[in-house]
Scaffold this active site. Sequence first.
Site, mmCIF file in Angstrom:
data_model
loop_
_atom_site.group_PDB
_atom_site.id
_atom_site.type_symbol
_atom_site.label_atom_id
_atom_site.label_comp_id
_atom_site.label_asym_id
_atom_site.label_seq_id
_atom_site.Cartn_x
_atom_site.Cartn_y
_atom_site.Cartn_z
ATOM 1 N N SER A 220 1.118 -1.364 0.046
ATOM 2 C CA SER A 220 -0.050 0.143 0.105
ATOM 3 C C SER A 220 0.889 1.274 0.173
ATOM 4 C CB SER A 220 -0.879 -0.147 1.227
ATOM 5 O OG SER A 220 -2.029 1.035 1.225
ATOM 6 N N ASP B 183 -8.603 -3.632 -6.739
ATOM 7 C CA ASP B 183 -8.008 -2.901 -5.501
ATOM 8 C C ASP B 183 -8.877 -1.692 -5.182
ATOM 9 O OD1 ASP B 183 -6.687 -1.698 -3.435
ATOM 10 O OD2 ASP B 183 -5.041 -2.926 -3.904
ATOM 11 N N HIS C 268 -7.111 -5.912 -0.653
ATOM 12 C CA HIS C 268 -5.803 -4.886 -0.728
ATOM 13 C C HIS C 268 -4.572 -5.858 0.202
ATOM 14 C CE1 HIS C 268 -3.919 -1.196 -0.664
ATOM 15 N NE2 HIS C 268 -3.577 -1.140 0.367
#
Length: 528
Positions: A236, A461, A490
């Site tokens: 991320s 995502d 994610h």
Amino acid sequence: MRPQRRVTALGSAGVFVTATLIAGAVAAPSASADTRHGQDREARGTAIAAARAAKAGIDWQDCPADWGLEKPIKCGWVTVPLDYAKPNGKQIKLAVDRIGNTGTKEERQGALIYNPGGPGGSGLRFPRRVTTKSPIWANTAKAYDFVGFDPRGVGHSAPISCVDPQEFVKAPKMDPVPDSEADKRAQRKLAAEYAAGCAERSGEMLPHMTTPNTARDLDVIRAALGEKKLNFLGVSYGTYIAAVYGTLFPTHVRRMVADSVVNPSREKIWYQANLDQDVAFEMRWKDWTAWVAKNDAAFHLGDTQAKVQDQWLKLRAEAKKSPIGGVVGPAELISFFQSAPYYDSSWVPVATVFSKYVAGDTQALVDAAAPDLSDTAGNIAAENGNAVYTAVECTDAKWPTSWKKWDRDNTRLHKDYPFMTWANAWMNLPCATWPGKQQTPLNVKTGKGLPPVLIVQATRDAATPYEGGVELHKRFKGSRLITEKDAGSHGVTGLTNPCINERVDTYLLTGKVDAADVTCAPHATPKP
């Protein structure tokens, strides 16, 4: 983004940072001679700090009891300059932890450092993948020490704060979706007060809370560990740290995995990235509600996506009229329900709570979505995470200061993508009145000596839309992109999908990537 869900809320504009709630800037001009000169000074400062750290090493001890890290994980500190342009000025200490490789001395390939995202996520739980015997990481753990750290401003690393934590979590907060201009004015006031609170409580740290500084910190940690080159796994927002590190220190990279990628384009960091996120969240929300409908026998929330959506709107309206249990309004609902579009692991738990509520059990929803005012440590962590999220995104890039622009962009998006748009807008709005200097984002590109980087991205995502992985792949020449098709959880490397797990292992253990990009079938869909 963090692998485990962390929900927080901003002011009385109820919202969250679960992982990468991200944000954006107007197009940045190219670096001026001034910024280049600043970068030169910071590069020199990083080299000085790294040399110092290499000499000092890390004094590994048993971890403090309240950190929740079991033996044989060890903890220590790495000292870094607050401002890399002044390497001999004020210093801060960063918390790091480590577990040794599980294989033989001969199998060891050094340290693998991890960042779970945020901005504002702690990586200290990474070594627990060894103590909890995570099968996905067993092969990699034979070769690497697993190293986590709290980035600057986070957790135990000179933590910042913007508001009293107990105030921060209080509920119910205002409905993020405004009914009137008066609602918008109230939210704007809250956002401006929040920005002012950051300056008041953490002013000294704010100008230095940037992604390039976290990348520099990472280089100092590498040196303190005695590593010539960096092995890094970023998930991320951790992928943006990777992108910036790879640009600043291409010759210091050994292996780098970027999982669920923040779009590194200057035009996206950070204002536009957040708007893109709103669109992707709506898509993934629909994936989840369709799955709930398909499993109507388990959840009884409606046998079509439209019927499940109607139940959601009904729940939202009920909570708006009269907060459930006196504490769960629309803002708290979004904070709880957004974990379903984030992570497939939340699909069953969120649907179960929803199902119980519709069947007449309101307590399950209150337990799941209301703040726990007795959990002071958790509330401090939540407030700190949100403070770091805000400080990094607001300082990394220029943000629009015109409320007209924010209002126009979010009103337009909300029409088609209502699930997250306004909640995300209020969360990021402190950046419009940010008290500190805002930087120009780095131009992420391939420097001489950068080895192949492995990029892993799911097509659906919500938090970091697929285009981010494609963009980083274009910018890092020689990189490989593994696409998980028709999936949207994610943080892909933490899931069981042999097509992906085996390639990540192969890359970390041998440095080898496939001759071409690879598309993998999705991991298994959750079962109720």
